[in-house]
Scaffold this motif. Structure first.
Motif, PDB file in Angstrom:
ATOM      1  N   ILE A  16      -8.620  -1.517  -0.419  1.00  0.00           N
ATOM      2  CA  ILE A  16      -9.512  -0.485  -0.951  1.00  0.00           C
ATOM      3  C   ILE A  16      -8.764   0.833  -1.152  1.00  0.00           C
ATOM      4  CG2 ILE A  16     -11.567   0.888  -0.454  1.00  0.00           C
ATOM      5  CD1 ILE A  16     -12.610  -1.555   1.119  1.00  0.00           C
ATOM      6  N   LEU A  17      -8.068   1.307  -0.124  1.00  0.00           N
ATOM      7  CA  LEU A  17      -7.337   2.570  -0.162  1.00  0.00           C
ATOM      8  C   LEU A  17      -5.990   2.369   0.540  1.00  0.00           C
ATOM      9  CD1 LEU A  17      -7.598   5.521  -1.085  1.00  0.00           C
ATOM     10  CD2 LEU A  17      -8.527   6.026   1.157  1.00  0.00           C
ATOM     11  N   PRO A  18      -4.957   2.008  -0.204  1.00  0.00           N
ATOM     12  CA  PRO A  18      -3.675   1.621   0.413  1.00  0.00           C
ATOM     13  C   PRO A  18      -3.078   2.623   1.404  1.00  0.00           C
ATOM     14  CG  PRO A  18      -3.675   1.065  -1.909  1.00  0.00           C
ATOM     15  CD  PRO A  18      -4.926   1.840  -1.656  1.00  0.00           C
ATOM     16  N   PRO A  19      -3.074   3.940   1.124  1.00  0.00           N
ATOM     17  CA  PRO A  19      -2.474   4.839   2.120  1.00  0.00           C
ATOM     18  C   PRO A  19      -3.185   4.820   3.476  1.00  0.00           C
ATOM     19  CG  PRO A  19      -2.591   5.944   0.012  1.00  0.00           C
ATOM     20  CD  PRO A  19      -3.352   4.665  -0.125  1.00  0.00           C
ATOM     21  N   LEU A  20      -4.481   4.557   3.476  1.00  0.00           N
ATOM     22  CA  LEU A  20      -5.199   4.496   4.748  1.00  0.00           C
ATOM     23  C   LEU A  20      -4.730   3.308   5.587  1.00  0.00           C
ATOM     24  CD1 LEU A  20      -7.353   5.623   6.618  1.00  0.00           C
ATOM     25  CD2 LEU A  20      -9.034   4.270   5.358  1.00  0.00           C
ATOM     26  N   GLY A  21      -4.507   2.178   4.954  1.00  0.00           N
ATOM     27  CA  GLY A  21      -3.999   1.011   5.675  1.00  0.00           C
ATOM     28  C   GLY A  21      -2.623   1.261   6.276  1.00  0.00           C
ATOM     29  N   VAL A  22      -1.764   1.935   5.517  1.00  0.00           N
ATOM     30  CA  VAL A  22      -0.414   2.247   6.021  1.00  0.00           C
ATOM     31  C   VAL A  22      -0.504   3.269   7.151  1.00  0.00           C
ATOM     32  CG1 VAL A  22       1.822   3.236   5.408  1.00  0.00           C
ATOM     33  CG2 VAL A  22       0.698   1.664   3.849  1.00  0.00           C
ATOM     34  N   PHE A  23      -1.380   4.268   6.991  1.00  0.00           N
ATOM     35  CA  PHE A  23      -1.539   5.269   8.045  1.00  0.00           C
ATOM     36  C   PHE A  23      -2.009   4.643   9.348  1.00  0.00           C
ATOM     37  CE2 PHE A  23      -4.230   8.298  10.358  1.00  0.00           C
ATOM     38  CZ  PHE A  23      -3.278   9.272  10.636  1.00  0.00           C
TER      39      PHE A  23
END
Length: 57
Positions: A16-23
């Motif tokens: 859904i929101l790639p940077p959130l998963g990485v964070f």
């Protein structure tokens, strides 16, 4: 290695929101900045990078 409940949630966030998963996986660092750049260039590269980070660590 089996997935835990938190891994599944991270994968959903990565789609859904790639940077959130990485964070959630790596915190605020170089991986997050790379993922933000990739997501700005295109959603698919951001998703691929996020899934790579989540599945690698």
């Amino acid at each position: 290695m089996p997935f835990t409940g938190s891994d599944i949630i991270k994968i959903i966030f990565a789609v859904i929101l790639p940077p959130l998963g990485v964070f959630l996986e790596r915190g605020c660092g170089a991986d997050l900045l790379i993922n933000i750049l990739l997501t700005c260039l295109g959603w698919i590269p951001g998703v691929i990078h996020a899934l790579y980070i989540i599945l690698k660590y």
